[in-house]
Design an enzyme around this catalytic site. Structure first.
Site, short mmCIF file in Angstrom:
data_model
loop_
_atom_site.label_atom_id
_atom_site.label_comp_id
_atom_site.label_asym_id
_atom_site.label_seq_id
_atom_site.Cartn_x
_atom_site.Cartn_y
_atom_site.Cartn_z
CG ASP A 30 -139.33 14.35 52.61
OD1 ASP A 30 -138.91 13.74 51.62
OD2 ASP A 30 -138.90 15.49 52.94
CB ILE A 31 -136.82 16.45 57.14
CG1 ILE A 31 -136.65 17.30 58.39
CG2 ILE A 31 -135.98 17.00 55.99
CD1 ILE A 31 -135.34 17.09 59.09
CG ASN A 87 -136.85 12.19 42.10
OD1 ASN A 87 -137.73 12.10 41.25
ND2 ASN A 87 -136.97 12.95 43.16
CD GLN A 94 -130.92 9.14 43.70
OE1 GLN A 94 -130.67 8.79 42.56
NE2 GLN A 94 -130.76 8.36 44.76
CG HIS A 100 -135.34 8.20 48.64
ND1 HIS A 100 -134.03 8.41 48.25
CD2 HIS A 100 -136.02 9.31 48.24
CE1 HIS A 100 -133.93 9.58 47.65
NE2 HIS A 100 -135.12 10.16 47.62
CG HIS A 102 -140.18 10.93 47.10
ND1 HIS A 102 -139.89 12.02 47.89
CD2 HIS A 102 -139.05 10.68 46.39
CE1 HIS A 102 -138.64 12.41 47.65
NE2 HIS A 102 -138.11 11.61 46.75
P1 5GP Z 1 -134.72 13.04 46.30
O1 5GP Z 1 -134.66 14.37 45.61
O2 5GP Z 1 -133.37 12.47 46.57
O3 5GP Z 1 -135.65 12.08 45.60
O4 5GP Z 1 -135.43 13.34 47.68
C1 5GP Z 1 -134.77 13.40 48.91
C2 5GP Z 1 -135.82 13.64 49.97
O5 5GP Z 1 -135.21 13.43 51.22
C3 5GP Z 1 -136.38 15.06 49.97
O6 5GP Z 1 -137.80 15.01 49.88
C4 5GP Z 1 -135.91 15.63 51.30
O7 5GP Z 1 -136.87 16.48 51.89
C5 5GP Z 1 -135.70 14.37 52.13
N1 5GP Z 1 -134.65 14.53 53.15
C6 5GP Z 1 -133.41 15.06 52.96
N2 5GP Z 1 -132.72 15.05 54.13
C7 5GP Z 1 -133.55 14.48 55.05
C8 5GP Z 1 -133.40 14.22 56.44
O8 5GP Z 1 -132.37 14.49 57.08
N3 5GP Z 1 -134.45 13.64 57.08
C9 5GP Z 1 -135.61 13.32 56.42
N4 5GP Z 1 -136.58 12.76 57.15
N5 5GP Z 1 -135.80 13.58 55.12
C10 5GP Z 1 -134.78 14.16 54.44
#
Ligand code: 5GP
Ligand code: ZN
Length: 139
Positions: A30-31, A87, A94, A100, A102
């Site tokens: 995760d970035i 999420n 989300q 995805h 986590h």
């Molecule tokens: P969500 O809120 O959709 O469950 O989580 C999205 C996750 O994707 C977040 O933890 C965010 O840091 C990660 N993320 C978003 N953009 C990127 C990206 O460009 N590269 C990587 N490696 N992770 C990302």
């Protein structure tokens, strides 16, 4: 099928971005990690979220989550636990609409991923009624 406007579909095109891939799944760091070792596991094929993902493919993702979480335990002995979650939908926070999971290591209870369990008002009648409805559909 890749989605041109999806950041995760783009990420998995370059193996340099990945820590793991097989035919149907991929994993990468995760970035913006909540804790050291925060990893995302996804199906390579684009599905918006868990509910949209075919169950067998979701199972394949889960197998990789299990493999990587076990590897993290061996690699980082300080890990005391994990929050493993997805999420599903913007209301559930989300942000990236490619399914995805986590993997978020937990080192100290008070830091990293925190859960705020504010309770909605669900009555005992509500619980019993819903139990009946669901059970009648499932069994
Ligand atoms: P969500 O809120 O959709 O469950 O989580 C999205 C996750 O994707 C977040 O933890 C965010 O840091 C990660 N993320 C978003 N953009 C990127 C990206 O460009 N590269 C990587 N490696 N992770 C990302
Ligand atoms: Zn995608």
């Amino acid at each position: 099928m890749a989605n041109k406007s999806c950041i995760f579909c783009t990420i998995i095109k370059d193996p340099n971005n990945l820590i793991f891939e097989d035919v149907n799944t991929a994993a990468f760091m995760d970035i913006n990690p909540v804790a050291n070792g925060h990893i995302l596991v996804i199906p390579k094929k684009h599905f918006a979220n868990f509910i949209e993902t075919p169950p067998k493919l979701a199972c394949e993702v889960t197998m990789i989550v299990h493999k990587i979480a076990n590897l993290l335990i061996k690699t980082i002995p300080e890990i005391k636990g994990f929050n493993i979650l997805t999420n599903n939908g913007s209301e559930a926070f989300q942000e990236v609409f490619h399914y995805h999971v986590h993997i978020i290591p937990k080192y100290i209870r008070e830091k990293g991923f925190l859960i705020n369990r504010t309770k909605e008002n669900v009555t005992i009648d509500n619980i019993i009624n819903l139990k009946k409805i669901l059970k009648s559909q499932l069994m």
